[in-house]
Design an enzyme around this catalytic site. Structure first.
Site, PDB file in Angstrom:
ATOM      1  N   CYS A  37       0.842  -1.210   0.000  1.00  0.00           N
ATOM      2  CA  CYS A  37       0.000   0.000   0.000  1.00  0.00           C
ATOM      3  C   CYS A  37       0.869   1.248   0.000  1.00  0.00           C
ATOM      4  CB  CYS A  37      -0.896  -0.029   1.246  1.00  0.00           C
ATOM      5  SG  CYS A  37      -1.927   1.432   1.466  1.00  0.00           S
ATOM      6  N   THR A  39       0.506   3.503   2.022  1.00  0.00           N
ATOM      7  CA  THR A  39       0.814   3.711   3.436  1.00  0.00           C
ATOM      8  C   THR A  39       2.078   2.968   3.833  1.00  0.00           C
ATOM      9  OG1 THR A  39      -1.525   4.012   3.961  1.00  0.00           O
ATOM     10  CG2 THR A  39      -0.080   3.467   5.789  1.00  0.00           C
ATOM     11  N   HIS A  42       4.919   5.067   2.776  1.00  0.00           N
ATOM     12  CA  HIS A  42       5.137   6.185   3.704  1.00  0.00           C
ATOM     13  C   HIS A  42       5.842   5.710   4.974  1.00  0.00           C
ATOM     14  CE1 HIS A  42       3.133   9.547   1.719  1.00  0.00           C
ATOM     15  NE2 HIS A  42       2.162   8.725   1.365  1.00  0.00           N
ATOM     16  N   GLU A  62      -3.047  -5.221   3.768  1.00  0.00           N
ATOM     17  CA  GLU A  62      -3.956  -5.571   2.674  1.00  0.00           C
ATOM     18  C   GLU A  62      -3.734  -7.035   2.318  1.00  0.00           C
ATOM     19  OE1 GLU A  62      -3.559  -1.244   0.302  1.00  0.00           O
ATOM     20  OE2 GLU A  62      -2.978  -3.114  -0.681  1.00  0.00           O
ATOM     21  N   CYS A  91     -11.384   1.405  19.463  1.00  0.00           N
ATOM     22  CA  CYS A  91     -11.537   1.189  20.903  1.00  0.00           C
ATOM     23  C   CYS A  91     -13.002   1.114  21.325  1.00  0.00           C
ATOM     24  CB  CYS A  91     -10.811   2.284  21.688  1.00  0.00           C
ATOM     25  SG  CYS A  91     -11.644   3.909  21.693  1.00  0.00           S
ATOM     26  N   ARG A 199      -1.612   2.933 -17.700  1.00  0.00           N
ATOM     27  CA  ARG A 199      -2.730   3.077 -16.771  1.00  0.00           C
ATOM     28  C   ARG A 199      -3.973   3.624 -17.461  1.00  0.00           C
ATOM     29  NH1 ARG A 199       0.381   5.183 -11.233  1.00  0.00           N
ATOM     30  NH2 ARG A 199       1.692   3.326 -11.043  1.00  0.00           N
TER      31      ARG A 199
END
Length: 340
Positions: A37, A39, A42, A62, A91, A199
């Site tokens: 990902c 993320t 990062h 993922e 939570c 793409r």
């Protein structure tokens, strides 16, 4: 089992360790395929994920696999079930959770971010986070459930109406999922803006009505001619750079919505065209993770209504995570998988 730990400072270490044993309320999953990902990229470069990362940890949120062991008290799952993992654990008691915004949970944990995840041969997860896939669905497709769930939340936030014109900016894996979801949401015209020719061609295969190269001199005129007016009703930016955000503001019509979907760098900024926001009465929205949308993603994948195969381009092993991350940032790839 083999597990690849992130140690921080762009460093991974492959370790051999015992297969986890199921605890009450949990299942052990034999991981099969895990997506890389944005993320993860990062985090690899020292930036935040969806929750704070404390190395050493096995990344990968993922992913899909097969239930290998079921803990005491678990119902609805059994050994051999094909499952995908919803990584985000809330939570339930903070202000955000109590007020219908659990994606903003103050104490969110995430499989593959704050606890060991998919870049290993096995993982142990709360049973509530494992969602069943149809056994005939390729597990590689199941690994795309989490990004698809995030896209569904984004589509919900965009509030596309039947007959709308939608422009997606950025044709990576997320953009190609959003093109398909926009069509399923009833958009009359879907445009993709993407400089990468591969793409753009993928987007045409997946239902985009027009694909433009934003670097082409005539692309904006072509866009306006196709949409038949001032611009799109909804623009979804999912490229994560200033040029993409700037173009999003050019592509909208009066009264439109701009959804900023991408995960930008922490210090990324953009000078907001305030007069445009005022005069066009624009709505600007963000979107974060996938609250209550993962099951919907599973249903779409199980139904075959979303095409996954054209999006998957490269596969690596657990020993090749640095190479997998490098490929995910390359223009050669769309979606990179790591197979355990």
């Amino acid at each position: 089992m083999k597990a690849t730990y992130f140690l921080g400072n762009q460093t991974f270490e492959v370790r051999e360790e015992p297969v986890p044993k199921a605890k009450p309320g949990t299942v052990v999953v034999r991981n099969y395929a895990c997506g890389v990902c944005g993320t993860d990229v990062h985090i690899y470069h020292g930036e935040p994920g969806s929750a704070e990362v404390h190395p050493p940890v096995v990344l990968g949120h993922e992913y899909a696999g097969v239930v290998a062991e079921v803990g005491e008290g678990v119902t609805g799952l059994q050994v051999g079930d094909h499952v995908t993992i919803d990584p985000n654990i809330y939570c339930g008691v903070c202000d955000a959770c109590r007020n219908g915004k659990k994606q903003m949970c103050s104490h969110m944990e995430a499989v593959g971010v704050t606890m060991n995840g998919g870049f290993a041969e096995y993982s142990i997860v709360p049973a509530a986070q494992a969602l069943r896939l149809n056994p005939d669905v390729p597990l590689e497709y199941g690994a795309m459930s989490e990004p698809l769930a995030c896209c569904i939340h984004g589509i919900d936030r965009a509030e596309i109406k039947v007959g709308d014109t939608v422009c997606v900016v950025g044709g990576g894996a997320i953009g190609l999922l959003l093109v398909q979801l926009a069509k399923l949401s009833g958009a009359a015209k879907v445009v993709l803006s993407e400089p990468n020719a591969i793409r753009r061609e993928k987007a045409r295969q997946l239902g985009a009505d027009l694909c433009i190269d934003p670097l082409s001199e005539n692309s904006f005129a072509e866009y306006l001619d196709f949409v038949g007016g001032e611009g799109a009703d909804v623009v979804i930016e999912c490229a994560g750079n200033r040029a993409a955000v700037e173009s999003a503001f050019r592509f909208v019509k009066h009264g439109a919505t701009i959804l900023l979907f991408s995960v930008p760098s922490v210090d990324a900024t953009y000078a907001l065209p305030l007069f445009d926001v005022y005069q066009k009465e624009l709505t600007i929205r963000g979107t974060f993770v996938n609250p209550d949308t993962h099951q919907r993603a599973v249903e779409l994948i199980n139904s075959g209504r979303i095409q996954i195969a054209p999006i998957l381009t490269h596969t690596f092993s657990l020993d090749e995570l640095p190479e997998a991350i490098a490929m995910q940032t390359s223009p050669e790839s769309i979606k990179v998988l790591v197979k355990a």
